[in-house]
Design an enzyme around this catalytic site. Structure first.
Site, PDB file in Angstrom:
ATOM      1  N   LYS A   1       0.826  -1.208   0.000  1.00  0.00           N
ATOM      2  CA  LYS A   1       0.000   0.000   0.000  1.00  0.00           C
ATOM      3  C   LYS A   1       0.862   1.261   0.000  1.00  0.00           C
ATOM      4  CE  LYS A   1      -3.427   2.845   0.298  1.00  0.00           C
ATOM      5  NZ  LYS A   1      -4.267   3.029   1.467  1.00  0.00           N
TER       6      LYS A   1
ATOM      7  N   LYS B   1       1.067  11.468   6.187  1.00  0.00           N
ATOM      8  CA  LYS B   1       1.402  10.357   7.075  1.00  0.00           C
ATOM      9  C   LYS B   1       1.825   9.131   6.285  1.00  0.00           C
ATOM     10  CE  LYS B   1      -1.750   7.674   8.196  1.00  0.00           C
ATOM     11  NZ  LYS B   1      -2.336   6.395   7.713  1.00  0.00           N
TER      12      LYS B   1
END
Length: 302
Positions: free
Chosen positions: A172, A241
């Protein structure tokens, strides 16, 4: 896997439409979120609200979670009144993007219990969550994964990438840095063209007909930047993030991440300038401010 009770924790921009699709598919859903409004929206569709993650885990063998940060994932999974305190749970499906190290930490804490952790971050944005066209990257115990495939297929296309929790998180992060880098460089290029006097819509048409075509030129910029709405649906703070986690993983593995580091800087500046909750497409606004040029469609300019 029979259509029985499922748990779902985290009903944000991504979690809510995913949970809604599971209800539509006929699953009985027990849900938890700190937002009462988010809970009630799905209760109105037939879900049942629970008082805590532990309460869900005492009703459902499988609980899906979609949460914003690694710390929240750890708390929900193994903290006080977390999922690991439940009496019925056997599988946690983590749809969040936490990074491989946080996922491995949760898996370690679950060792010695009857709970299998399936690491399963998703890609495709809010639109994909609503349509059921997400890409789901899964890793963990293969037997537990195989049981979950009929559930996960309601959310999109499922890929099994490995046996260790955290492997899907790495996949991911790879996906997200490619997406973020595409948005960053396309934003810079579009602002360059605008300052040189080129029409924004024509630039997009040319890029998408040529070798510069990418996810930003096809989707994010024409749909959310040219109209000036900046509402793709993913916060720049969360994107920053994800980029940070990717750069940190590169550093841990000894892989140079020079381009990713530059992308991280642009997203971090955008977060500071426009706030954590600003849409990730606001990165082009940072470049626009520096350049003194704006990229918008003809109707917006009028």
């Amino acid at each position: 896997m029979s259509k029985t009770v499922l748990g779902f924790v985290g009903l944000g921009n991504m979690g809510a439409p995913m949970a809604s699709r599971l209800i539509d598919a006929g699953y009985e859903l027990v849900i938890y979120d700190r937002s009462e409004a988010a809970l009630q929206a799905l209760v109105a569709k037939g879900a049942r609200a629970a008082a805590s993650p532990a309460a869900i885990a005492s009703e459902a063998e499988t609980v899906l979670i979609s949460l914003p940060t690694p710390d929240v994932v750890k708390l929900v999974c193994t903290g006080a009144d977390g999922l690991s305190s439940g009496t019925k749970i056997r599988r946690i499906v983590d749809l969040s993007t936490t990074g491989p190290q946080a996922e491995a930490e949760v898996a370690t804490k679950l060792q010695g219990t009857d709970i299998k952790l399936i690491d399963c971050p998703v890609s495709g944005g809010v639109a994909g969550a609503k349509k059921g066209s997400l890409a789901l990257m899964a890793s963990g115990d293969r037997g537990a994964f195989d049981l979950l495939v009929p559930v996960l297929e309601n959310l999109g296309k499922v890929f099994y990438v490995g046996a260790e929790p955290g492997m899907a998180q790495t996949m991911k992060l790879i996906n997200n840095i490619c997406s973020a880098a595409a948005l960053a460089i396309t934003s810079e290029a579009m602002v360059l063209g605008a300052k040189a006097g080129l029409d924004a819509e024509t630039m997009i048409d040319v890029l998408n007909a040529g070798s510069g075509r990418n996810s930003a030129s096809v989707d994010k910029i024409p749909r959310f930047v040219l109209p000036g709405t900046f509402d793709f649906g993913f916060a720049v703070g969360l994107s920053a993030k994800d980029i940070r986690l990717c750069v940190e993983e590169g550093e841990r593995l000894g892989v140079p991440m020079m381009v990713a580091s530059a992308v991280r800087q642009l997203f971090s500046i955008t977060k500071s300038e426009f706030g954590h909750d600003a849409d990730m497409t606001a990165v082009i606004r940072t470049v626009e401010q520096w350049a003194g040029a704006e990229v918008r469609g003809k109707d917006v300019k009028a």
